[in-house]
Structures are given as C-alpha cells and as structure tokens.
Design a protein around this motif. Structure first.
Motif, PDB file in Angstrom:
ATOM      1  N   ASP A  23       0.872  -1.086  -0.163  1.00  0.00           N
ATOM      2  CA  ASP A  23       0.055   0.041   0.100  1.00  0.00           C
ATOM      3  C   ASP A  23       0.864   1.520   0.066  1.00  0.00           C
ATOM      4  N   ASP A  24       2.044   1.133   0.702  1.00  0.00           N
ATOM      5  CA  ASP A  24       2.934   2.570   1.048  1.00  0.00           C
ATOM      6  C   ASP A  24       3.380   2.666  -0.599  1.00  0.00           C
ATOM      7  N   GLU A  25       3.696   1.630  -1.158  1.00  0.00           N
ATOM      8  CA  GLU A  25       4.324   2.125  -2.736  1.00  0.00           C
ATOM      9  C   GLU A  25       3.209   2.647  -3.686  1.00  0.00           C
ATOM     10  N   CYS A  26       1.743   2.236  -3.367  1.00  0.00           N
ATOM     11  CA  CYS A  26       0.842   2.607  -4.399  1.00  0.00           C
ATOM     12  C   CYS A  26       0.611   4.153  -3.823  1.00  0.00           C
ATOM     13  N   GLN A  27       0.522   4.313  -2.688  1.00  0.00           N
ATOM     14  CA  GLN A  27       0.306   5.634  -1.970  1.00  0.00           C
ATOM     15  C   GLN A  27       1.196   6.588  -2.491  1.00  0.00           C
ATOM     16  N   ALA A  28       2.466   6.160  -2.546  1.00  0.00           N
ATOM     17  CA  ALA A  28       3.697   7.048  -2.819  1.00  0.00           C
ATOM     18  C   ALA A  28       3.646   7.341  -4.431  1.00  0.00           C
ATOM     19  N   TYR A  29       3.234   6.464  -5.141  1.00  0.00           N
ATOM     20  CA  TYR A  29       3.291   6.766  -6.609  1.00  0.00           C
ATOM     21  C   TYR A  29       1.965   7.736  -6.875  1.00  0.00           C
ATOM     22  N   ALA A  30       0.810   7.480  -6.004  1.00  0.00           N
ATOM     23  CA  ALA A  30      -0.237   8.401  -6.271  1.00  0.00           C
ATOM     24  C   ALA A  30       0.131   9.804  -5.844  1.00  0.00           C
ATOM     25  N   ALA A  31       0.718   9.971  -4.925  1.00  0.00           N
ATOM     26  CA  ALA A  31       0.946  11.304  -4.246  1.00  0.00           C
ATOM     27  C   ALA A  31       2.121  11.836  -5.143  1.00  0.00           C
ATOM     28  N   SER A  32       2.949  11.083  -6.051  1.00  0.00           N
ATOM     29  CA  SER A  32       3.609  11.920  -6.793  1.00  0.00           C
ATOM     30  C   SER A  32       2.813  12.163  -8.061  1.00  0.00           C
ATOM     31  N   LEU A  33       1.890  11.668  -8.433  1.00  0.00           N
ATOM     32  CA  LEU A  33       1.070  12.116  -9.478  1.00  0.00           C
ATOM     33  C   LEU A  33       0.253  13.254  -9.260  1.00  0.00           C
ATOM     34  N   GLU A  88       0.913   9.516 -23.274  1.00  0.00           N
ATOM     35  CA  GLU A  88       1.072   9.931 -21.904  1.00  0.00           C
ATOM     36  C   GLU A  88       0.439   8.931 -20.758  1.00  0.00           C
ATOM     37  N   ALA A  89      -0.810   8.837 -21.006  1.00  0.00           N
ATOM     38  CA  ALA A  89      -1.766   7.960 -20.099  1.00  0.00           C
ATOM     39  C   ALA A  89      -1.066   6.735 -19.759  1.00  0.00           C
ATOM     40  N   LEU A  90      -0.616   6.135 -20.953  1.00  0.00           N
ATOM     41  CA  LEU A  90      -0.208   4.741 -20.995  1.00  0.00           C
ATOM     42  C   LEU A  90       1.425   4.601 -20.206  1.00  0.00           C
ATOM     43  N   GLN A  91       1.936   5.568 -20.243  1.00  0.00           N
ATOM     44  CA  GLN A  91       3.334   6.001 -19.568  1.00  0.00           C
ATOM     45  C   GLN A  91       3.024   5.851 -18.053  1.00  0.00           C
ATOM     46  N   LYS A  95       3.476   2.690 -14.925  1.00  0.00           N
ATOM     47  CA  LYS A  95       4.198   3.064 -13.450  1.00  0.00           C
ATOM     48  C   LYS A  95       3.228   2.430 -12.221  1.00  0.00           C
ATOM     49  N   ILE A  96       2.154   2.202 -12.471  1.00  0.00           N
ATOM     50  CA  ILE A  96       1.176   1.948 -11.498  1.00  0.00           C
ATOM     51  C   ILE A  96       1.467   0.441 -10.934  1.00  0.00           C
ATOM     52  N   PRO A  97       1.840   0.707  -9.672  1.00  0.00           N
ATOM     53  CA  PRO A  97       2.640  -0.655  -9.002  1.00  0.00           C
ATOM     54  C   PRO A  97       2.001  -1.957  -9.308  1.00  0.00           C
ATOM     55  N   PRO A  98       0.718  -2.116  -9.085  1.00  0.00           N
ATOM     56  CA  PRO A  98      -0.087  -3.507  -9.273  1.00  0.00           C
ATOM     57  C   PRO A  98       0.155  -3.935 -10.729  1.00  0.00           C
ATOM     58  N   ALA A  99       0.604  -3.146 -11.788  1.00  0.00           N
ATOM     59  CA  ALA A  99       0.725  -3.598 -13.138  1.00  0.00           C
ATOM     60  C   ALA A  99       1.664  -4.678 -13.139  1.00  0.00           C
ATOM     61  N   ARG A 100       2.716  -4.805 -12.112  1.00  0.00           N
ATOM     62  CA  ARG A 100       3.465  -5.915 -12.129  1.00  0.00           C
ATOM     63  C   ARG A 100       2.995  -7.098 -11.838  1.00  0.00           C
TER      64      ARG A 100
END
Length: 119
Positions: A23-33, A88-91, A95-100
């Motif tokens: 969750d913290d990784e997903c939250q960090a990515y959302a915060a960066s966006l 840009e949307a695809l880029q 990077k959304i963490p659950p894509a892995r």
C-alpha cells in the motif's frame, strides 16, 4: 484529457506474489502524480466478494451478491488521471505498481453532454 486507469489483478496474486506492491508504494506513486496535477482521484477497492451487482430489466430491480461476472482477474482499484494524450496516459499507467502482477486498462473519459466538469 481525463483517463481512467482500471487496476485488475487476481486477488490472491495481488498480495501474495514476490512482485506484489505494498500500500505504501501505491500511495507514494499516487502522491507523486498528485504533486504534478496528473492524479484527479483514485481508490483501492475491497475484495470482489464484497461486491453487489444491480440490474434493471423490464423495470424490475434485481440485486445479486458478488461481481457481475466470474473472471480470472478482478477490479482492484482505479486511478483517474489527467494526461496530454493516450501515450502519456499509457506511460503513467505503466508505472502503477499493481501492473507488475495484474493489468491496467486505460480508457479515455467521455464527458456527458450538458454536464460541466468540476476539475
């Protein structure tokens, strides 16, 4: 332009794979966006067994416990983003963490006629 990034994954793999995001990784990515103004909204969803499906057929309301359909992957959450274009949307989606461990469906948002955007 607005894009909805739908996060799909096998609920078991989402949290049990070595590549699973926390969750913290997903939250960090959302915060960066959010810091760049590209994140408009986003949420994680409760497990699919908490879903309720609503249908109206012939004017009759039908409510069923569970998801709309049995699938290998379930809707786990979403990111509503602002991007210049699909590329840009695809880029961003890549990077959304659950894509892995799952997939991200990227769809442009269509504005309904007569509805003013609030963003």
């Amino acid at each position: 332009m607005k894009y909805l990034c739908l996060v799909y994954s096998d609920e078991q793999a989402l949290h049990n794979s070595p590549d699973s995001p926390h969750d913290d990784e997903c939250q960090a990515y959302a915060a960066s966006l959010m810091a760049t103004g590209q994140m408009l909204a986003g949420e994680a969803l409760h497990p699919v067994n908490s879903a309720t499906t609503v249908r109206v057929r012939g004017g009759q309301l039908s409510i069923t416990d569970g998801p709309f359909a049995e699938t290998r992957e379930q809707l786990a959450g979403f990111y509503l983003i602002e991007a210049r274009d699909l590329n840009e949307a695809l880029q961003i989606a890549g990077k959304i963490p659950p894509a892995r461990v799952g997939s991200i469906e990227v769809r442009p948002v269509r504005q309904l006629a007569g509805v003013e955007p609030d963003v």
